[in-house]
Design an enzyme around this catalytic site. Structure first.
Site, PDB file in Angstrom:
ATOM      1  CG  ASP A 181      -0.595   0.857  41.877  1.00 59.16           C
ATOM      2  OD1 ASP A 181      -1.944   0.619  41.174  1.00 59.16           O
ATOM      3  OD2 ASP A 181       0.708   1.505  41.433  1.00 59.16           O
ATOM      4  CG  ASP A 192      -3.434   3.774  38.625  1.00 55.52           C
ATOM      5  OD1 ASP A 192      -2.639   3.647  39.530  1.00 55.52           O
ATOM      6  OD2 ASP A 192      -2.411   4.741  37.593  1.00 55.52           O
ATOM      7  CG  HIS A 261      -0.129   8.259  35.532  1.00 58.91           C
ATOM      8  ND1 HIS A 261      -0.560   7.980  34.796  1.00 58.91           N
ATOM      9  CD2 HIS A 261       0.814   7.545  35.965  1.00 58.91           C
ATOM     10  CE1 HIS A 261      -1.572   6.621  35.742  1.00 58.91           C
ATOM     11  NE2 HIS A 261      -0.281   6.746  36.530  1.00 58.91           N
ATOM     12  CG  HIS A 269       1.340   5.879  32.073  1.00 67.42           C
ATOM     13  ND1 HIS A 269       2.319   4.781  32.182  1.00 67.42           N
ATOM     14  CD2 HIS A 269       1.130   5.546  33.239  1.00 67.42           C
ATOM     15  CE1 HIS A 269       2.343   3.507  33.427  1.00 67.42           C
ATOM     16  NE2 HIS A 269       2.142   4.974  33.496  1.00 67.42           N
ATOM     17  CD  GLU A 294       1.705   6.239  40.482  1.00 64.52           C
ATOM     18  OE1 GLU A 294       2.036   5.365  41.348  1.00 64.52           O
ATOM     19  OE2 GLU A 294       1.866   6.488  39.006  1.00 64.52           O
ATOM     20  CD  GLU A 389      -1.907   5.459  41.316  1.00 64.93           C
ATOM     21  OE1 GLU A 389      -1.856   6.004  40.338  1.00 64.93           O
ATOM     22  OE2 GLU A 389      -1.417   4.124  41.822  1.00 64.93           O
TER      23      GLU A 389
END
Length: 408
Positions: A181, A192, A261, A269, A294, A389
């Protein structure tokens, strides 16, 4: 911190023609610097051409586009053809291109990582090879472009937020299930994106469950969609899978206290959570928002807790001024603000900057609320967890899966 190899030569190609030089009384003709041909394709098996050099016009590959579904109380189908919506997108085109460049860096870097991650390698060597490659491909230059957060490489029952600290000797094993990640950004537009790396095909059903659950979350996402509805759809798909390990059958469980998120510039976030089980909030997604969709699946209890040595830290986005008495903490805060700002970092990054004996200062910054530590999140020992994700953008006309690639 200034990155090596980022200084661009000035004046190349700007010498005056011979006639003008003579008229100006310059005794010698200036020689034009020879420029190599503009690269048209990436080098492989190791990518070495910065992504911006492959797209000199500043137009980067568009991610996977999906039309919106109609939702209760609203009509979304018209969006893909409405002139007003297209004009909104034109006005935001610069920020879209920033996100797309960051996504292309991510795709290229992860393809390289997938090609080198083999059993027997030190995890710290894999992480540093990946991160150095990202810096090279993105022409890292804080705060404009670079790594958005440390490389998570959580193994087996560890689901998230583990990266090796300096001196760690953890080795990648054939039977490991690793969640890679990592993030990239251009001017704070963060990509992300994560995938599960494994060698033993016995984990296929676990990994398939999580990949399909993430794709379901992406499919269900959209303007005016309730976050709780996405979570319910994800859980239904995830938990329809079973995996047999060592003669025992396990239902794949969605890890209920991990979420997707929303993402904002320089803020990984941004306030909204996308659940991966039913029963979440009725808050809706909105036009123009970026989200990390994710999902995590587990053969264990399906719930994680903090454990192991912490490596990830991030400055609290809304932290105000806090008086610091400890000199080491003041000095360390300055290093963090100059090199990471509100982007996450890890202890290896401080080592790379030459910081010494910083652990007490790090603890002090956490204690006073300026930094937030993010320890590893683990399920029960002996179980296996997987993650996929993607970052999506809810454009006015349709949603764009920015980080989609040929791999997943």
């Amino acid at each position: 911190m200034q990155e090596e190899g980022l200084t661009e030569g000035g004046g190349a190609g700007e010498a005056k023609p011979a006639g003008e030089a003579g008229e100006a009384g310059e005794g010698k003709k200036k020689k034009k610097e020879k420029k190599g041909p503009t690269p048209t394709e990436q080098t492989w098996p190791e990518p070495t051409v910065p992504i911006m050099d492959l797209f000199p016009a500043g137009k980067f590959p568009v991610g996977e586009e999906q039309d919106y579904k109609d939702v209760a109380g609203g009509l979304n189908a018209y969006r893909s053809t409405a002139a007003e919506m297209k004009e909104k997108e034109r006005l935001e085109s610069d920020s879209y291109e920033e996100a797309r460049e960051a996504a292309e860096v991510h795709r290229t870097a992860r393809k390289y990582l997938q090609s080198i991650a083999k059993p027997g390698m030190l995890m710290i060597d894999l992480c540093e090879a990946l991160e150095n490659k990202v810096r090279e491909l993105i022409k890292a230059d804080y705060p404009h472009r670079g790594i958005a957060f440390p490389t998570g490489c959580s193994i087996n029952h560890v689901a998230a937020h583990w990266t090796p600290n300096g001196g760690d000797k953890t080795v990648l094993q054939y039977d490991d299930v690793v969640k890679f990640d990592f993030g990239t950004h251009i001017n704070g537009r963060i990509i992300d994106c994560a995938f599960t790396h494994y060698m033993n095909p016995r984990y296929d059903p676990l990994v398939d469950a999580v990949r399909e659950a993430t794709n379901t979350g992406i499919k269900e996402a959209g303007i005016d969609v309730r976050l709780c509805d996405i979570g319910e759809a994800i859980q239904e798909v995830m938990e329809s899978y079973e995996v047999e390990l060592d003669g025992k059958t396990y239902q794949v469980k969605a890890i209920r206290n991990l979420n997707g998120h929303s993402i904002a510039p320089y803020q990984i976030h941004a306030g909204k959570s996308v659940p991966i089980v039913k029963g979440g909030e009725g808050t809706k997604m909105e036009e123009g928002e970026y989200f990390a969709i994710e999902t995590f699946g587990s053969t264990g209890k399906g719930i994680v807790h903090e454990d192991l040595e912490c490596s990830h830290y991030m400055k609290n986005f809304d932290a105000g001024h806090v008086p610091l008495r400890m000199a080491k903490a003041k000095e360390l805060l300055g290093v963090i603000e100059r090199n990471f700002g509100t982007l996450a970092f890890c202890r290896r990054y401080l080592d790379r900057l030459g910081c010494k004996q910083y652990l007490l200062g790090l603890k002090n910054l956490c204690d006073v609320g300026l930094l937030q530590p993010y320890p590893p999140l683990v399920d029960v020992k002996g179980c296996y967890t997987a993650q996929y994700e993607h970052t999506i953008l809810l454009r006015p006309t349709r949603k764009e899966v920015l980080s989609r690639g040929d791999d997943y």
